[in-house]
Design a protein around this motif. Structure first.
Motif, mmCIF file in Angstrom:
data_model
loop_
_atom_site.group_PDB
_atom_site.id
_atom_site.type_symbol
_atom_site.label_atom_id
_atom_site.label_comp_id
_atom_site.label_asym_id
_atom_site.label_seq_id
_atom_site.Cartn_x
_atom_site.Cartn_y
_atom_site.Cartn_z
ATOM 1 N N HIS A 144 -14.099 45.606 -14.284
ATOM 2 C CA HIS A 144 -15.190 46.318 -13.601
ATOM 3 C C HIS A 144 -16.529 45.823 -14.117
ATOM 4 O O HIS A 144 -17.474 45.598 -13.345
ATOM 5 C CB HIS A 144 -15.041 47.824 -13.850
ATOM 6 C CG HIS A 144 -15.936 48.675 -12.993
ATOM 7 N ND1 HIS A 144 -17.264 48.898 -13.256
ATOM 8 C CD2 HIS A 144 -15.678 49.364 -11.852
ATOM 9 C CE1 HIS A 144 -17.779 49.687 -12.343
ATOM 10 N NE2 HIS A 144 -16.835 49.989 -11.467
ATOM 11 N N CYS A 169 -4.083 47.589 -17.347
ATOM 12 C CA CYS A 169 -4.112 48.925 -16.742
ATOM 13 C C CYS A 169 -2.736 49.585 -16.850
ATOM 14 O O CYS A 169 -2.639 50.803 -17.017
ATOM 15 C CB CYS A 169 -4.595 48.890 -15.296
ATOM 16 S SG CYS A 169 -3.501 48.020 -14.152
ATOM 17 N N ARG A 200 -7.080 45.014 -11.265
ATOM 18 C CA ARG A 200 -7.605 46.357 -11.112
ATOM 19 C C ARG A 200 -8.844 46.479 -11.975
ATOM 20 O O ARG A 200 -8.883 45.944 -13.087
ATOM 21 C CB ARG A 200 -6.550 47.374 -11.559
ATOM 22 C CG ARG A 200 -6.208 48.344 -10.431
ATOM 23 C CD ARG A 200 -5.106 49.265 -10.774
ATOM 24 N NE ARG A 200 -5.493 50.263 -11.749
ATOM 25 C CZ ARG A 200 -4.764 51.344 -12.024
ATOM 26 N NH1 ARG A 200 -3.613 51.535 -11.381
ATOM 27 N NH2 ARG A 200 -5.160 52.208 -12.913
ATOM 28 N N PRO A 201 -9.861 47.203 -11.504
ATOM 29 C CA PRO A 201 -11.138 47.242 -12.234
ATOM 30 C C PRO A 201 -10.995 47.735 -13.673
ATOM 31 O O PRO A 201 -11.802 47.366 -14.528
ATOM 32 C CB PRO A 201 -11.982 48.208 -11.401
ATOM 33 C CG PRO A 201 -11.385 48.188 -10.039
ATOM 34 C CD PRO A 201 -9.928 47.897 -10.210
ATOM 35 N N ASP A 202 -9.990 48.549 -13.971
ATOM 36 C CA ASP A 202 -9.865 49.062 -15.334
ATOM 37 C C ASP A 202 -9.092 48.129 -16.253
ATOM 38 O O ASP A 202 -8.934 48.439 -17.440
ATOM 39 C CB ASP A 202 -9.217 50.456 -15.330
ATOM 40 C CG ASP A 202 -7.934 50.518 -14.506
ATOM 41 O OD1 ASP A 202 -7.807 49.745 -13.529
ATOM 42 O OD2 ASP A 202 -7.069 51.338 -14.818
#
Ligand code: ADP
Ligand code: ADP
Ligand code: ADP
Ligand code: ADP
Ligand code: SF4
Ligand code: SF4
Ligand code: SF4
Ligand code: SF4
Ligand code: MG
Ligand code: MG
Ligand code: MG
Ligand code: MG
Lengths: 476, 476, 476, 476
Positions: free
Chosen positions: C274, C213, C263-265
């Motif tokens: 994600h 990310c 982080r989801p991304d």
């Protein structure tokens, strides 16, 4: 954790130094204010502020701390303009702190108005009540806000006119410096309690300050006192002086400015402070002669008096005590160890200069009287065979209501004890105070001075001078 | 915006004050360290730290600022233990700042070790290179880390043994205080460059400090110097002293401690500093007598010398200059106005005491020499008819490599100009320096002192004393 | 007054995010590091630092706080250079605080070296003892200093060679970024516990970061993982990759990065976080189907899993809880009032979406398990007729030794209670965990992952993994 | 160096959250105020304050920063009392900063009065002029001071009476909470622009807050709206409600509270915000249906609307963008690199969920419209084949004068461009706004709402609503 100062402060406290400047060119107005306040720092070390006007708007920065900590280059940079005032103050207690730091700035129907004040309006409580009953809301707890709001509400086309109409209402000590959009105005109460002087800047414009030492630092010429009851307007290259109030029939300069507060290099009423202090020492030597080997001052305040005492008495002068210069901003609670030995944190004795000697120790004044005993002991422990304490003013028996915080009457040692009792309590071989006459001879005047803290004869009726503490009203 | 100090600092700078304490009871060890450092504040005003050991772990707090600002009750509260050391230092420049504040604390195979150091190891660069080549990584840029890491790596069963094996490698000035898990150790280099004294605490335990004024503040008795080359161990109620290195055949106490650095109430080599300064004044009066009306000191350092000069010469002593006490921590750039008038921010003259007078002005030393000229002018502008400048030590012609920052050789006025040239440059009616002999007579010794900054005869070979600046190596 | 966080923190804590950048042009290297760290902020919110090299010297700034508070334009301005590394960390407790903030910078015989580390060296205590016994002194209490000092002392002509010789000694998790005078070096342990990826900057040069990310935020292309056991050198426009250690036969990526931390991304092992979380939800829906009316996530971590669960099960997804976004930095002790109502400060329920409904509530994991009960109650009080708790990973029964702070084994709810007991304790109508197989199906791999916290099968022998706390040795 | 926020803020700004509490027992009044403000933090993140009354005196603490940074245990400890109010505000610009932080506290002839205000009095300039012409001096530049001083000066025996006489003068939006010595008073303007609700505390006493989410956080029951024109007095266990002004014939609740400002868990006008937002999404799906593969929200504000849109349209909902949660308090200027890539610092796209998909992207509103284009590009670059932007309210064409800062009319994208032009400018495949009717259907009302920013039909005549900026009068 509560912060408790390292030494119970046994010193009278001045409440303020004020400063103002107006230039035609606007160069470095905030910097010059900084240097002016820096020279007045001894008049108040807890908070300071500068307000600058560029002709229409007023910009302000104020905070707690020493002048040199508050005003960094970053803070001064945006304070550009032609006119400025500044203030340094003794103490701002409790949660009131920030609100009561000066200059106090308001917007009025006549434009911005900033006020810096040294002194104490004794009928401020009554005036404040009046304002409240007229529906005003007050944000601070100081007499300075009362001054500002009364001026804002006064009739008159100019600030000078509004001052002329408002001045008669103010009873007490006020050395004021006001900043309006395009001028600086200095005013002094008709009794002339606190000092205030103007001077011409070397590169154009005028400045005003509580003490001449600030004017000297800026290189001013044409230094002159703002007269009691006078309104002095500084407007760029111009100065305008009007005698607004007849000076009080009974002028009342604070003698204590000479004895203790003012910086030795300042002048007041035509007299240099250092010079007056030397004469205080001389008078003391005449009034209370004693056979001794050395005269020592309690530094720093009594150094000039010790010089004078020595010159008059022929007893050699020397240092006997060294004072830690960093005292004053320490909040560590002394351990039991430390407390027992009293003043050790502040003073050490110079055995070499004291051992086997009969010592005359000069101090400026006794207020609460808590440090005199330990100091006498310190000197005796360093080998002095006799310690004679000499004080350069009479016993302080009454509280001041004109801008000096000495505590309440009951806090004052001399209001409870006779000289003999004080001598015994302090443990000195002898204790003598300068007489009122002796003090006034040193000052060179017999009239025109306030000596209320020595005599109880207040230049303004005492019943008016009661109210101070009731201020701490509704906003804690 | 870069912060530029208000006055180019024309004063020599001491680099440190060190302190140590060990008690059997552990009461208020951090508080007593605070008060000790507070009394040593004049030896370094930029950063300070205290490390405390509870017998196994060491806790540390250090920061930039004055002792009284860094150590609040909240900060001191968790610093509980039996043994502690403290440090106050002159300057920590640039981004190095935080890393170089002392005490420097490490963990070693023998437990924690904290080091506080006053002085300068002249061969530190070479020792540092050695450490690097042995594969060490260094985190700071000071000789203190070199000291700590060498001790950690030394052979020996105790810290005392490790010190004995490491001391011979260190050339230069070091008054060290070490904190281990359960003891405090004080060491002084065999030349004895910088002061260090121990004393017995009134409520049990021992303490060590750069100057005796700190010991006096804590009420110590049995005050004695740590001898050159001696290792003194404080362990609760016990003290243990071993002469680890033969004191150098040529001991080299820093004369400048007497002339300028130490607090007047401190003792060193059996002499009281104030007393020595009076004698410096007396010697000066003998060597450089002049017909004059008044003797004035440049405050504060030269007050005792002015007293001595006056006593010897019979010329009355008085104050002629008032110094702003808040000088030193101001970073506002003076305006053009202000710059022109030189020293005005720091000093104002007392016209009353100077006008029409032939003045002898005493100062302790001339370093860069930038303030002497403006001071002479200030006094002359205040009406003095003649100004004779008298300096209480010889011309400083060589940089110090033993812990005092006077700038490089080329910065020193006396390394470039003769006395006559300096007199002309300064604009004094006459300029005289005390002779080396006169100075040593005042000190009361003819041997055993470093006078390298006056003579260029470095007690330790100069080629070893080069390296200091090359430190600022890889970590900016 | 002790600061107590508002909610007992029932979440696992990552210890670090690391970042590095090397450019041929040197434009905005510190700013880009700032933005990189800003995108890694979720990996550690207590302290951060950036070290920059201009080719010879390293400049460092580090402090406690959020990246965006620490790095103002004034702080970044002097950090100019070509190469930089950065670090953001979870927690720095006690007086250690400042010393343990990274990057850790030392000077070595090979020039400056700065280290930023994410992970945990399980044999650090033993390695530290080795260093101490070789006579080293250590200033911090972290494994990062051990890494730095071992490298400084290692043989080899380049940092790469020294790394190759030192890497075999380090057992455990380490995603390292090093800064030398003229290069940035990234290394990952042979197990590949923690993520680390490189990417090409749009305007020249290379960058490395814990999560992709950060690379995406900087607009990087050619994003690729640093392989387990690989040393990647960034030197301006050049990149150099060497496989220094054979990747462990049993690679051991942390599954929990997918479940909770990243982080989801971000992407890892070719998978978008994600996306994996959605599949975790889907697997959970398959394994633990239940008849219900709405699926709600415990925000924010479980939003993707709730989307997946809903898609798979056909039960509509909606928000059921609103989380105060400012949670996390509050230290006010809740009043009795507040404490009784548990999680209210962090979450409020959305009655409209819950009333009369059978609710499936998804959360990522149960650690201490203290918030699950109050959350179930909150949802039930908002009118839910049934509350079924579904967790997107298996029960956590063992502490992590590879860089994640979950507390000790005994702190873990699932190490003490069976699923039935937990269900009863929490008060849910049903409680189900995703199986290990289901979790690995969602990840898309059956091998090469660490699942020790779920299984107790540590990829590195547990007896080596003991020592962590003994670090807090001699320096408190 | 000037601080420039990282992203030009393309969002409307609420100016305040207000809070009040009165208890019979006085337990934890300041702490409960803290938690209340903490739940209102999203309404203003730049400064906050709490004022507490113990029955006679008011104590105040206010500062710049987040609620959780300003109020430490040390700061809350001295704020003891029975009654309190609090305030959190959006922005305090320039040197005005400190003076304009609320609560605003004054002393009046009726005792202390503290005021916390959310809204904007459109005729404040005129009222301020009136005060100035009556001779008042004003210290701040806010309408809050005007409110306070008018109340202080009003006739009437109680604050309620004074309010009744003063309220008619105030045109505009005001949700006020007042603190007097022994009561808290809440008032709402007769149009009811801004929300304000009361609730009963679980352990006795009453509380009032801008949004019900704060009341829910404190566990309140009996939650009810303060009615437009109503005065609600909280006095320990008692509550007293009087309808002081007839609610305006044309009530004017701010629709935008539903669309954007309020927290999703708050209730207003009987409606849950999250629920209304879902319906906004549904209405949008009905009005502007499009064939697509996925519906994504612009997080966080549009998550509920995306859920609603998906439910109504049957198009699956998923996350498409990840927002950096730490955005908002960063002042580093992006490098050229970063600036080119627009919104990258705030959002990253989730390629997995977007690639090859026709995307409906939901956002709440377009104000300046600077972020919509870059967002569309980000989604397209992540592989979306079509991007259809749907906005949950009509085009904003007019500035708000009732407490929301959207910039001037000319700043608003929709005031300059048609929908087609905006679509082209943004680069979306299609752009659609919800109709006014659709929006009001979602709200569930067709009357009683302000929609001036969409329609230009200001509920209060525009000529009165001009003056705001002229405030920045004489005090800069
Ligand atoms: N720069 C200065 N130089 C000398 N004296 C000063 C200076 N500034 C203030 N003073 C004097 O210091 C005195 C107060 O200081 P001192 O006696 O040291 O402290 P204390 O208030 O403890 O008695 C006052 O008499 C004041 O006139
Ligand atoms: N508490 C003190 N009282 C008197 N002198 C002190 C004290 N502390 C330090 N000194 C002396 O102050 C001198 C330095 O101060 P001073 O002359 O005022 O400043 P400068 O460094 O500008 O010359 C030194 O000689 C030192 O011995
Ligand atoms: N910017 C972001 N957007 C969405 N999720 C994020 C972001 N940053 C971190 N996360 C995720 O947030 C989760 C942790 O947040 P959350 O669940 O809200 O808090 P808690 O730690 O209390 O469970 C992690 O799963 C992490 O992946
Ligand atoms: N704790 C919370 N949880 C969810 N949404 C919140 C919370 N607090 C405020 N909001 C909502 O956040 C929205 C604004 O946040 P967001 O869209 O993330 O930022 P931006 O202002 O940049 O559009 C508002 O709609 C507000 O209702
Ligand atoms: S009472 Fe004393 S201190 Fe006060 S003004 Fe009069 S003389 Fe000065
Ligand atoms: S060179 Fe001068 S200052 Fe340095 S130690 Fe020797 S005498 Fe002292
Ligand atoms: S034990 Fe758990 S948290 Fe730790 S590395 Fe392994 S999977 Fe990750
Ligand atoms: S103009 Fe718009 S933002 Fe302002 S009150 Fe009316 S609806 Fe709300
Ligand atoms: Mg004194
Ligand atoms: Mg000096
Ligand atoms: Mg979570
Ligand atoms: Mg949004």
């Amino acid at each position: 954790m509560k912060k408790i100062p390292v030494t119970t402060d046994d010193r009278p406290k001045e409440e303020c130094g004020v400063f103002g400047i107006s230039t035609p060119h606007g160069d470095g107005v905030a910097e010059l204010s900084f240097f002016g306040l820096f020279a007045l720092q001894h008049r108040g070390q807890e908070a300071a502020g500068i307000a600058v006007s560029d002709g229409s708007r007023v910009r302000l920065h104020k905070d707690e701390g020493l002048v040199s900590n508050i005003f960094t280059p970053e803070v001064l940079a945006p304070l550009s303009g032609y006119h400025a005032i500044g203030h340094t103050r003794y103490s701002t207690t409790g949660s009131n702190a920030h609100r009561n730091i000066q200059p106090f700035v308001i917007e009025t129907m006549h434009g911005p108005l900033a006020v810096a004040h040294n002194g104490n309006i004794v009928n401020a409580s009554a005036l404040r009540e009046e304002l409240l009953h007229r529906g005003f809301g007050l944000t601070a707890t100081s007499d300075t806000e009362v001054i500002a709001l009364m001026l804002a509400a006064a009739g008159g086309r100019t600030w000078q006119e509004r001052l002329e109409r408002t001045l008669p209402a103010w009873k007490g000590a006020f050395s004021l410096v006001l900043l309006a959009a395009d001028e600086v105005i200095a005013v002094r109460d008709p009794w002339g309690f606190r000092p205030l002087s103007v001077g011409r800047l070397p590169h154009g414009g005028w400045t005003v300050a509580s003490e001449t030492c600030a004017l000297a630092t800026l290189g001013c010429t044409d230094i002159d006192e703002v007269r009691p009851g006078e309104i002095v307007t500084l407007r760029g290259a111009e100065i305008d002086r009007i005698q607004a109030l007849t000076p009080s029939g009974q002028p009342a300069r604070c003698t204590f400015e000479f004895v203790y507060f003012s910086r030795p290099d300042s002048f007041w009423d035509g007299q240099n402070v250092h010079h007056v202090r030397q004469r205080l020492g001389r008078e003391l030597a005449i009034e209370s002669a004693i056979d001794a080997d050395v005269v020592i001052p309690v530094p720093d305040s009594s150094i000039p008096a010790a010089i004078g005492y020595s010159a008059e008495s022929g007893i050699p002068h020397n240092d006997g005590l060294i004072k830690n210069r960093y005292i004053g901003r320490t909040f560590i609670e002394p351990t039991q160890d430390m407390r027992e030995r009293g003043v050790a944190l502040k003073f050490n004795a110079l055995r070499e200069n004291l051992e086997g000697k009969r010592v005359v120790m000069i101090d400026d004044s006794l207020v609460r009287g808590t440090t005199a005993g330990p100091l006498v002991k310190l000197v005796r422990d360093a080998g002095a065979t006799e310690v004679h304490l000499r004080i350069t003013c009479p016993p302080i028996t009454h509280a001041c209501h004109f801008g000096v915080d000495m505590g309440h009457d009951g806090d004052l040692m001399a209001s409870r004890l006779s000289v003999e009792e004080m001598e015994a309590h302090i443990g000195a071989d002898s204790l003598a105070f300068l007489s009122l006459d002796g003090m006034m001879r040193a000052v060179g005047q017999s009239e025109g001075y306030c000596n209320a803290c020595f005599t109880g004869e207040y230049p303004i009726a005492v019943h008016e001078a009661q109210a101070k503490l009731s201020f701490e009203g509704a906003i804690a």
